[in-house]
Design a protein around this motif. Sequence first.
Motif, short mmCIF file in Angstrom:
data_model
loop_
_atom_site.label_atom_id
_atom_site.label_comp_id
_atom_site.label_asym_id
_atom_site.label_seq_id
_atom_site.Cartn_x
_atom_site.Cartn_y
_atom_site.Cartn_z
N GLN A 44 0.82 -1.21 0.00
CA GLN A 44 0.00 0.00 0.00
C GLN A 44 0.86 1.27 0.00
N LEU A 45 1.96 1.23 0.75
CA LEU A 45 2.85 2.39 0.79
C LEU A 45 3.41 2.71 -0.59
N LEU A 46 3.89 1.68 -1.29
CA LEU A 46 4.44 1.90 -2.63
C LEU A 46 3.36 2.36 -3.60
N LEU A 47 2.14 1.84 -3.44
CA LEU A 47 1.05 2.26 -4.32
C LEU A 47 0.75 3.74 -4.14
N TRP A 48 0.63 4.19 -2.90
CA TRP A 48 0.31 5.59 -2.66
C TRP A 48 1.46 6.51 -3.06
N LEU A 49 2.69 6.10 -2.77
CA LEU A 49 3.83 6.91 -3.18
C LEU A 49 3.89 7.02 -4.70
N GLY A 50 3.59 5.92 -5.39
CA GLY A 50 3.61 5.94 -6.84
C GLY A 50 2.55 6.85 -7.42
N CYS A 51 1.33 6.80 -6.87
CA CYS A 51 0.24 7.64 -7.39
C CYS A 51 0.52 9.12 -7.16
N VAL A 52 0.96 9.46 -5.96
CA VAL A 52 1.26 10.86 -5.67
C VAL A 52 2.45 11.34 -6.48
N SER A 53 3.47 10.49 -6.62
CA SER A 53 4.66 10.87 -7.38
C SER A 53 4.33 11.06 -8.85
N LEU A 54 3.41 10.26 -9.38
CA LEU A 54 3.03 10.40 -10.78
C LEU A 54 2.37 11.75 -11.03
N GLY A 55 1.44 12.14 -10.17
CA GLY A 55 0.79 13.43 -10.34
C GLY A 55 1.75 14.59 -10.18
N LEU A 56 2.64 14.52 -9.18
CA LEU A 56 3.61 15.59 -8.98
C LEU A 56 4.66 15.63 -10.09
N ALA A 57 4.99 14.45 -10.64
CA ALA A 57 5.98 14.40 -11.72
C ALA A 57 5.50 15.18 -12.94
N VAL A 58 4.22 15.04 -13.28
CA VAL A 58 3.67 15.77 -14.42
C VAL A 58 3.74 17.27 -14.17
N ILE A 59 3.41 17.69 -12.94
CA ILE A 59 3.43 19.11 -12.60
C ILE A 59 4.86 19.67 -12.68
N PHE A 60 5.81 18.96 -12.07
CA PHE A 60 7.19 19.46 -12.05
C PHE A 60 7.82 19.41 -13.43
N PHE A 61 7.45 18.43 -14.24
CA PHE A 61 8.00 18.34 -15.59
C PHE A 61 7.59 19.54 -16.42
N ILE A 62 6.33 19.92 -16.34
CA ILE A 62 5.85 21.07 -17.10
C ILE A 62 6.47 22.36 -16.56
N ALA A 63 6.56 22.47 -15.24
CA ALA A 63 7.13 23.69 -14.66
C ALA A 63 8.61 23.84 -15.03
N HIS A 64 9.36 22.74 -15.05
CA HIS A 64 10.78 22.81 -15.35
C HIS A 64 11.04 23.10 -16.82
N ASN A 65 10.17 22.59 -17.68
CA ASN A 65 10.34 22.77 -19.13
C ASN A 65 9.30 23.73 -19.70
N TRP A 66 8.96 24.74 -18.92
CA TRP A 66 7.88 25.63 -19.33
C TRP A 66 8.19 26.33 -20.66
N SER A 67 9.39 26.83 -20.83
CA SER A 67 9.71 27.58 -22.04
C SER A 67 9.99 26.68 -23.24
N GLU A 68 10.33 25.41 -23.01
CA GLU A 68 10.65 24.50 -24.10
C GLU A 68 9.43 23.79 -24.68
N ILE A 69 8.32 23.77 -23.96
CA ILE A 69 7.13 23.05 -24.41
C ILE A 69 6.07 24.05 -24.80
N GLY A 70 5.42 23.80 -25.94
CA GLY A 70 4.34 24.66 -26.39
C GLY A 70 3.10 24.50 -25.54
N ARG A 71 2.18 25.45 -25.68
CA ARG A 71 0.99 25.42 -24.83
C ARG A 71 0.12 24.22 -25.12
N PHE A 72 0.01 23.82 -26.40
CA PHE A 72 -0.83 22.67 -26.72
C PHE A 72 -0.22 21.38 -26.20
N ALA A 73 1.10 21.28 -26.22
CA ALA A 73 1.75 20.10 -25.67
C ALA A 73 1.56 20.02 -24.16
#
Length: 322
Positions: A44-73
């Motif tokens: 259960q611990l790994l499941l919850w860590l994975g789900c939360v990490s997946l959502g945060l990973a998408v957020i941090f990926f877009i924030a870190h590559n904000w200028s390199e990725i177009g708005r539609f992407a």
Amino acid sequence: MESSRGELVNLIEQKKIAKDNIKQAINIANIHPAPKAWFDFINQLLLWLGCVSLGLAVIFFIAHNWSEIGRFAKFALVEISLIFAIIVYVKTKPQTNASNGALITATLLLGALMALFGQTYQTGADPWQLFFNWALFILPWALIARFTSLWIIWLALLNIALALYCDVNTNPLSLFFTNKVNPLWLFIGLNSFIFTCWHTLSLSRTWMKKTWAIRVIALVTGTLITENALLAIVDDYIIHTLALPVWGVFLGAIYWLYRKVSIDLFMLSGACLSGIVVLTAVVGNGVIFSGDGAEYLLVSIMVIGLGSGSAFWLKQVQQEMN
């Protein structure tokens, strides 16, 4: 498990179990978790860590590559991830760890999508509106899923939205009071209302009976009420405020609910801590400025006495439970 542990401790303290048989008694009481219990916990611990990490990973990926990725992407990445999380929730069995984990991921991605929309098109909305709308949009999910953790997230979003709203509006209670009133009353009213509703509804709804949820809500509410009482004491306007009477009513309600109706040591411990803090502040505020160095000793003795008395009383309550 807690009840078995407490009963066994009492038997050992009363010397009703021989020293040579204590280890055997612990094994019979099944206090130590079995290997399967450890496996379920890690799973259960790994499941919850994975789900939360997946959502945060998408957020941090877009924030870190904000200028390199177009708005539609950016929108495509967040929306596809959100749709995938919703599909996983729909396809899995309801009220399972997998479905609840997918719902938490979808909640994080929904907030990311709303923030992305506001940042991309510069809607000009205040930050509090983001969190309020986020809480508004996940409300149907919380009602349908009946998932306790999602309701706690919803409550946290409401408090964040209210805090940001009070930061923008210097007098948020101007519609009801001509003079400026401490906005802390808004938080007390909100969380007290939710605490009352949750406790009342938990009597008839099984999914709301989880102890940790009502404890979290009570902890937030009690902290706010205690803080408001401390502000009333420090600012020397005790007579002109309802802070201390409200604090007294809250402690009385906690005592009645979790001592007379049902016993909960966590709630009673929190009430004792709040009482020690406020009573110490009342005495300390009156004697600290008297000019005599002995007042610090008086306050110290008072804290030790109140703490020892509270511990003794809680110990007696625990013995009654066992």
